[in-house]
Design an enzyme around this catalytic site. Structure first.
Site, PDB file in Angstrom:
ATOM      1  CE1 TYR A  58      65.625   5.366 -34.300  1.00  0.00           C
ATOM      2  CE2 TYR A  58      63.780   5.303 -35.818  1.00  0.00           C
ATOM      3  CZ  TYR A  58      65.114   5.111 -35.565  1.00  0.00           C
ATOM      4  OH  TYR A  58      65.951   4.658 -36.568  1.00  0.00           O
ATOM      5  N   PRO A 204      69.298   9.147 -46.702  1.00  0.00           N
ATOM      6  CG  PRO A 204      67.334   8.829 -47.942  1.00  0.00           C
ATOM      7  CD  PRO A 204      67.902   8.677 -46.553  1.00  0.00           C
ATOM      8  CG  LEU A 205      67.040  13.224 -48.759  1.00  0.00           C
ATOM      9  CD1 LEU A 205      65.737  13.958 -48.530  1.00  0.00           C
ATOM     10  CD2 LEU A 205      67.437  13.272 -50.231  1.00  0.00           C
ATOM     11  NE  ARG A 207      72.581  11.393 -39.569  1.00  0.00           N
ATOM     12  CZ  ARG A 207      71.882  10.345 -39.113  1.00  0.00           C
ATOM     13  NH1 ARG A 207      70.611  10.489 -38.849  1.00  0.00           N
ATOM     14  NH2 ARG A 207      72.459   9.176 -38.926  1.00  0.00           N
ATOM     15  N   GLY A 208      69.360  16.080 -44.256  1.00  0.00           N
ATOM     16  CA  GLY A 208      68.895  17.401 -44.645  1.00  0.00           C
ATOM     17  C   GLY A 208      69.924  18.247 -45.355  1.00  0.00           C
TER      18      GLY A 208
END
Length: 328
Positions: A58, A204-205, A207-208
């Site tokens: 990252y 879990p979202l 990626r927005g």
């Protein structure tokens, strides 16, 4: 809000039911403000979050350096999870599971994280050129040396998981899991529960997208990999926005935000599942934390299942090259 906790695997550590995914602080979704990222990390600890997830690829190590610096004074409060086994090359990301590389990568991560041990060390991807037994054997050696406390895997099949677990106990498997990405439920999640291995759910979202932050006319910033990810572009995005509308409608009826509903749904799947929503801003973090207090009833869960397409999102999770790196 009072943070709940759970054990990872059968031997710990005890972590918060929500963790914090830190990849967005490295600019994977466009530019990130390092000062706001540091403030978000501090606010996460103050809010009861103890599991912090990063990776050595990252920002080419910059994300680990950020966490190492920001969490140094409160290291005893944080469960640090990082990943290796992926290298950036001129041709893009490549998997590298060679034992020598994993040992070298661990030492480099320890320096960047400013710590003498990594609480949870993941093999991020499976190297097709290296038997999983060899890669996990190298990670087991790092446990014996005291540099790593526990081992995790990411994006592996049930068959690979079993082979790895036979070499050394696997504490956690990390994979994408959300309202619109439920592939793990077919084979992997049953295997995890048979072996008493926890699941850490990244993205879990969506990626927005499940938060409503992505619209039909959204233009992704430079460096945001969603600009080329199949499910966030073109006709796939148009189709997937229907899922967002369904989530938003149910959330509104429950007096919650779409993000809170998506996280509460995962929390309701079992105490062995720990979502790690990525937040680089305090406003998003505080919204996510409120999901801890949203308890979904069986009727709520049935309504969610009925409203969402069984096949999940339309389009692949990643581009062609990255999809070849996922162990099927």
């Amino acid at each position: 809000m009072s943070m709940r906790t759970t054990n990872l695997g059968t031997t710990g550590p005890v972590v918060s039911r929500l963790g914090l995914g830190c990849m967005s602080m490295a600019g994977s979704y466009g530019s990130a403000d390092p000062d706001e990222a540091r403030a978000t990390l501090a606010a996460a600890l103050d809010g009861g979050i103890t599991l912090f997830d990063t990776g050595d690829f990252y920002g080419d190590g910059a994300n680990e350096e950020l966490l190492g610096s920001a969490l140094a004074s409160r290291r005893d409060k944080a469960v640090l999870a990082t990943k290796t086994g992926v290298r950036r090359t001129a041709d893009g990301l490549v998997a590298d599971g060679r034992p020598d590389y994993l040992r070298q990568a661990c030492d480099a991560s320890l320096r960047r994280l400013r710590t003498d041990h990594i609480d949870l060390y993941y093999l991020a991807r499976i190297d097709p050129q290296v038997p999983i037994e060899d890669s996990v054997g190298a990670l087991a050696g790092l446990v014996e040396a005291g540099k790593v406390r526990r081992i995790g895997l990411s994006e592996v099949s049930a068959a690979t998981l079993r082979r790895a677990h036979a070499v050394h106990p696997i504490t956690v498997l990390q994979t994408e899991y959300s309202l619109w990405e439920r592939h793990v439920e077919d084979d992997v999640l049953p295997a995890l529960r048979e072996l008493s291995i926890s699941l850490v759910a990244y993205s879990p979202l969506g990626r927005g997208l499940l938060t409503g932050a992505v619209r039909a006319g959204t233009r992704f910033a430079s460096g945001d990999f969603r600009a080329t990810a199949p499910r966030y572009t073109g006709a796939n995005l148009t189709a997937n926005l229907g899922t967002v509308e369904a989530v938003s409608a149910i959330a509104a009826d429950l007096g919650a935000t779409p993000a809170q509903l998506a996280l509460a749904w995962l929390l309701a799947r079992g105490t062995d599942i720990v979502p790690i929503p990525g937040s680089s801003r305090r406003t998003h973090l505080h919204d996510n934390l409120a999901a801890i207090d949203l308890r979904l009833t069986p009727d709520d869960l049935a309504r969610i299942d009925a409203a969402l397409p069984p096949a999940g999102a339309r389009g692949d999770r990643y581009g062609t090259h990255s999809m070849t790196m996922i162990d099927q």
